[in-house]
Enzyme design. Structure first.
Site, PDB file in Angstrom:
ATOM      1  N   HIS A 137      21.868  32.294 -55.867  1.00  0.00           N
ATOM      2  CA  HIS A 137      22.765  33.392 -54.959  1.00  0.00           C
ATOM      3  C   HIS A 137      23.737  32.892 -54.791  1.00  0.00           C
ATOM      4  CE1 HIS A 137      19.378  36.234 -54.252  1.00  0.00           C
ATOM      5  NE2 HIS A 137      18.543  34.940 -53.972  1.00  0.00           N
ATOM      6  N   ASP A 144      18.382  39.465 -54.359  1.00  0.00           N
ATOM      7  CA  ASP A 144      16.555  39.735 -54.200  1.00  0.00           C
ATOM      8  C   ASP A 144      16.812  41.405 -53.880  1.00  0.00           C
ATOM      9  OD1 ASP A 144      16.162  37.494 -53.976  1.00  0.00           O
ATOM     10  OD2 ASP A 144      16.612  37.180 -52.394  1.00  0.00           O
ATOM     11  N   GLU A 211       8.832  35.182 -59.196  1.00  0.00           N
ATOM     12  CA  GLU A 211       9.143  36.449 -58.374  1.00  0.00           C
ATOM     13  C   GLU A 211       9.935  37.382 -58.547  1.00  0.00           C
ATOM     14  OE1 GLU A 211      13.254  34.548 -56.079  1.00  0.00           O
ATOM     15  OE2 GLU A 211      12.010  32.911 -55.652  1.00  0.00           O
ATOM     16  N   HIS A 214      13.345  39.328 -57.220  1.00  0.00           N
ATOM     17  CA  HIS A 214      14.983  38.542 -57.891  1.00  0.00           C
ATOM     18  C   HIS A 214      15.656  38.678 -58.952  1.00  0.00           C
ATOM     19  CE1 HIS A 214      17.238  34.312 -57.534  1.00  0.00           C
ATOM     20  NE2 HIS A 214      17.742  34.589 -58.364  1.00  0.00           N
TER      21      HIS A 214
END
Length: 237
Positions: A137, A144, A211, A214
């Site tokens: 990130h 996300d 995830e 993500h």
């Protein structure tokens, strides 16, 4: 180190650009931003920034989603994350996990600390200050996202239930957790996760293995999953 952190970076030096919430373009940013609400130290930086190429890919994904589901939008939960914010959220998530198990941080044994930290790090990147190993990130290349629907008759945006909240530290966060379920609602969760993955990979993004929310393009995780030799986005300070 995580396995993707061994990938070399040759930054293309694209600038960070702002993500604006716009029903016409289809991309929605979640407001108030969840980490800012917790007190994460963004300073004068906004979380809703990405590299120029990431914005263009997001727009392509949204156009594809629009063709499949005319009133559905991509909702941005989180994008650019300075390293101090990454550290804040790792510490916060660790404390939340400890509390959820009825434990106290000050009384944890070393084995407990190591075990709980391993759970956290399944979902959170290491807040590394080393320019060779930036958190995804912190590159402006990871986002996300979730899905939402817009009802034009009422002017209301509704978030689609994906089966687990973003950032939940549990197996429910795994992208295919509901894949083999025969429960009608859980089958719908899986279908919507598959739809999100389809529209994001359509423009070149890859999904984090652990995830459902993500996605990234051009960072070390993307390079590792895509079997690329180089990442094209490094850390942005």
């Amino acid at each position: 180190m995580k396995p993707y952190q061994h990938i070399s970076i040759a930054d293309c030096n694209e600038p960070l650009v702002a993500l604006s919430s716009d029903l016409d373009s289809g991309i929605i940013t979640i407001d108030p931003h969840p980490y800012m609400s917790l007190g994460a130290p963004y300073g004068d930086r906004s979380p809703f920034f990405v590299r120029q190429g990431i914005l263009e890919r997001l727009q392509k994904s949204q156009a594809y989603l629009q063709a499949l589901r005319p009133n559905w939008k991509i909702a941005i939960f989180d994008a650019y994350r300075p390293i101090p914010v990454q550290q804040f959220m790792v510490d916060y998530s660790f404390a939340q996990l400890v509390a959820s198990k009825g434990l106290e941080i000050d009384s944890l044994t070393e084995d407990q600390k190591n075990s709980l930290n391993a759970e956290v790090m399944k979902f959170w990147a290491i807040p590394s200050q080393d320019p060779k190993t930036p958190p995804p990130h912190s590159t402006g290349a990871a986002i996300d996202v979730t899905l939402c629907s817009f009802n034009p008759s009422y002017g209301r945006i509704e978030t689609i239930d994906m089966g687990s909240p973003i950032d939940e530290i549990s197996d429910r966060s795994l992208p295919d957790y509901f894949a083999n379920s025969s429960d009608k609602q859980e089958m719908e969760f899986h279908s919507d996760r598959q739809l999100l993955n389809e529209v994001m990979t359509y423009s070149g993004f890859v999904r984090h293995p652990n995830e459902w929310w993500h996605f990234s393009y051009g960072d070390q995780l993307w390079a590792w999953i895509s079997h690329e030799k180089l990442a094209i986005y490094g850390g942005v300070r």
